[in-house]
Design a protein around this motif. Structure first.
Motif, short mmCIF file in Angstrom:
data_model
loop_
_atom_site.label_atom_id
_atom_site.label_comp_id
_atom_site.label_asym_id
_atom_site.label_seq_id
_atom_site.Cartn_x
_atom_site.Cartn_y
_atom_site.Cartn_z
N LEU A 12 -62.95 -34.08 -25.86
CA LEU A 12 -62.99 -34.80 -24.76
C LEU A 12 -64.39 -34.84 -24.20
O LEU A 12 -65.12 -35.73 -23.86
CB LEU A 12 -61.82 -34.69 -23.59
N LYS B 118 -62.52 -39.17 -17.66
CA LYS B 118 -61.18 -38.74 -18.24
C LYS B 118 -60.43 -37.88 -17.24
O LYS B 118 -61.20 -37.02 -16.35
CB LYS B 118 -61.16 -37.85 -19.53
N ILE C 15 -63.52 -33.16 -18.07
CA ILE C 15 -62.20 -33.49 -17.88
C ILE C 15 -62.04 -33.15 -16.22
O ILE C 15 -62.35 -32.28 -15.80
CB ILE C 15 -61.29 -32.79 -18.60
#
Ligand code: PGA
Length: 254
Positions: free
Chosen positions: A30, A38, A59
């Protein structure tokens, strides 16, 4: 341009150690993806463990629910300020909460107010049932959900809306990209009516309901859809990473 937002709603899945494992598996993949916001929303009990693992990464963290009172004799509940240290987002009004826990529009409204009060960004879920959809009542239901959820709420800049047709949640029967785009456009139109066009244009509206790596592009390439709230497919690191990656690629191509 609205920044795409992809959130994983883990629902009532993963033990603390499984949650930690899952987010560890996602972290590197990610972090390598730019241009997309996200978030993962693990169960309450795993928030702290997940927070430690994502510290310093791209994140973000969300909770799946909260209670609207600040503290007191509400056995089993979690208050807004218990979450605001740890989380940035909180899912409110998910259809499973409305269906299994009797959450009404009034309760959802109180929860949104409570979240905003402590600086949590609500992800407000709206969506119609199968029978409402089949009876052509989708728009009516959504207008009512938006009105009751947002009643008396002035500051909505931190709010995200997720359109989740209930018949598409966890059923493997996703809406089509066009269907979802049309309803989301209708939601934006109603946000403009409740607030103003500027706010409506800035507000991110996501699609949720059986989104996976194979169908994500169909939704994410629609002009009105600003991302996805992903349930089942967010429990597999590779699936979730792939969805986020597709969101990034589609955005770059615009
Ligand atoms: P699903 O759930 O992706 O498993 O359909 C979506 C949601 O309920 O947020």
């Amino acid at each position: 341009m609205r920044i795409p937002f992809i959130a994983g709603n883990w629902k009532m899945n993963t033990t603390v150690s499984e949650a930690a494992e899952l987010v560890k598996e996602m972290r590197q993949g990610l972090d390598a993806i730019a241009g997309v916001e996200k978030a993962v929303c693990p169960p309450f009990i795993s928030l702290e463990a997940v927070r430690r693992i994502i510290e310093g990464s791209s994140i973000k963290l969300g909770a799946q629910n909260l209670y609207f009172e600040e503290k007191g004799a509400y056995t089993g509940e979690i208050s807004p300020s218990m979450l605001s240290d740890t989380c940035e987002f909180v899912i409110i009004g998910h259809s499973e909460r409305r269906q299994y826990f009797g959450e009404t529009g009034k309760v959802v409204n109180k929860k949104i107010q409570a979240a905003l009060r402590v600086g949590l960004k609500p992800i407000l879920c709206v969506g119609e049932k199968l029978e409402e959809n089949e009876a052509g009542r989708t728009e009516k239901v959504i207008v009512e959900q938006l009105r009751s959820s947002l009643f008396g709420i002035g500051a909505v800049d931190d709010l995200i809306i997720a359109y989740e047709p209930i018949w598409a949640i966890g059923t493997g029967r996703a809406a089509t990209g066009e269907q979802a785009n049309e309803t989301i456009s209708f939601i934006r139109h109603n946000v403009a009516k409740l607030y103003d066009e500027d706010i409506a244009q800035r507000m991110r509206v996501l699609y949720g309901g059986s989104v996976n790596a194979a169908n994500a592009a169909e939704f994410l390439s629609q002009p009105e859809i600003d991302g996805a709230l992903v349930g089942g497919a967010s429990l597999k690191a590779s699936e979730f990473i792939s969805i986020v990656k597709q969101a990034s690629e589609i955005r770059q191509a615009r």
